[in-house]
Design a protein around this motif. Sequence first.
Motif, short mmCIF file in Angstrom:
data_model
loop_
_atom_site.label_atom_id
_atom_site.label_comp_id
_atom_site.label_asym_id
_atom_site.label_seq_id
_atom_site.Cartn_x
_atom_site.Cartn_y
_atom_site.Cartn_z
N GLN A 137 3.46 15.04 3.17
CA GLN A 137 3.79 15.69 4.43
C GLN A 137 3.94 17.20 4.26
O GLN A 137 4.86 17.83 4.77
CB GLN A 137 5.05 15.08 5.04
CG GLN A 137 4.86 13.62 5.46
CD GLN A 137 6.04 13.05 6.21
OE1 GLN A 137 7.20 13.33 5.87
NE2 GLN A 137 5.77 12.25 7.24
N GLU A 167 2.72 6.97 7.68
CA GLU A 167 1.63 6.28 8.35
C GLU A 167 0.54 5.95 7.33
O GLU A 167 0.40 6.59 6.29
CB GLU A 167 1.04 7.16 9.46
CG GLU A 167 2.03 7.48 10.59
CD GLU A 167 2.45 6.24 11.35
OE1 GLU A 167 1.60 5.31 11.50
OE2 GLU A 167 3.61 6.19 11.78
N TYR A 168 -0.27 4.96 7.67
CA TYR A 168 -1.37 4.52 6.79
C TYR A 168 -2.27 5.70 6.42
O TYR A 168 -2.60 5.88 5.23
CB TYR A 168 -2.18 3.43 7.49
CG TYR A 168 -3.46 3.08 6.79
CD1 TYR A 168 -3.47 2.25 5.67
CD2 TYR A 168 -4.68 3.60 7.23
CE1 TYR A 168 -4.65 1.93 5.02
CE2 TYR A 168 -5.87 3.28 6.59
CZ TYR A 168 -5.85 2.45 5.49
OH TYR A 168 -7.03 2.15 4.85
N ASP A 169 -2.66 6.51 7.39
CA ASP A 169 -3.57 7.63 7.10
C ASP A 169 -2.94 8.64 6.14
O ASP A 169 -3.66 9.29 5.37
CB ASP A 169 -3.96 8.34 8.40
CG ASP A 169 -4.92 7.51 9.24
OD1 ASP A 169 -5.47 6.53 8.71
OD2 ASP A 169 -5.12 7.85 10.43
N GLU A 170 -1.61 8.76 6.18
CA GLU A 170 -0.95 9.68 5.26
C GLU A 170 -1.04 9.17 3.82
O GLU A 170 -1.24 9.95 2.88
CB GLU A 170 0.50 9.87 5.67
CG GLU A 170 0.66 10.61 7.00
CD GLU A 170 2.12 10.75 7.41
OE1 GLU A 170 2.65 11.89 7.37
OE2 GLU A 170 2.74 9.71 7.77
#
Length: 361
Positions: free
Chosen positions: A199, A259-262
């Motif tokens: 992040q 999140e999955y994409d992260e």
Amino acid sequence: MKLRFANERKPLVTGWDLGGAHLKQAKCLGGEIVSAQIVKTPLWLGIDQLRAELREMGPLREAGNVNVFTMTGELSDTFASRDAGIAGLLDLIEAEFGSDETLIYAGRAGFCDITTARGLGSDIASANWHATANLSAKLLDSGLFVDMGSTTTDILAFKAGELANDGYTDAERLLTGELVYTGFARSALIGIAALVPVQGRMTPLMNEYFANTADLGRILGTLDEDDDKYPSADRQAKSVAGSIARLARMVGRDSADLEYDEWVDIARWFSEHQLRMIHDGAFRVVRRTDSDYAAPIVGAGIGRPQIKRLAARLERPYLDFGSLIPATDAARDDASKAAPAAAVALLGSMHLKGTERPDQP
């Protein structure tokens, strides 16, 4: 040394690469690879692990078959030293295969019988890279050979049909960039980086074996599950969700925290960082090839998805090892994965015929 056999016409040559984690086998019939395979052999648990797997693979002393060996398993901590490892593996080869129709690949010293091999430890030790790169040099004028296995990556230059290596031993090759200790399945992520962006913040990693590079390939869709032959780090599910859970532990989190994409982005970052390690080595080695950018990158091993990316980064064409060598269409992919075994089988066949180059595919 040219060995003499009871039957001078040997239609079948079987190549073996005795590794510390995997056993690779390839069969060469009439100068062409017709099959290849890789099986799990955790040699660190004892040499009987290798012996048992060999016996599972069928009769080892078939009439009309010459067995040709290279090895890296002498590095296993089941042995007190490299010399002890080579002696132990040669003892196993002699006991299981006999000595009459057996060749040992001693790298720069060529082929020899088992008795001679006992005095050539420094040439035999971890010389499987020499077989694959040497064969590539015989088939192409110039290029860069890269073999990425489960734990290591070999990078060798060749030009004018000859190897152009700076180092020979593992210690020398680590210093020259010709051996990069990172692989496509079994390498711990903590060995790739100490910090990873989470992040937008560079986050220190847990110094634990929570996840490996197979988890990256699984998340990114680049891993062939058949190539990941060992349990996951937590011995839990080999699934995308399981790999994300293991990746999350590396940064002190649970998979539900992002999140999955992260998580995919974090896996992609690790993969990119690993590619930089390989690229750094390749950048040092490629200077020994001709300056012609048409000289290809020859890729082998289970990590060919990374090698293809490396070729694009170096702005050179990519050529798969399996498409370079004489092999049946059905065996090409497996021959690329088990490249050292395929190489010693082909080189052994050439040695027996007294030829310098294999037949072109």
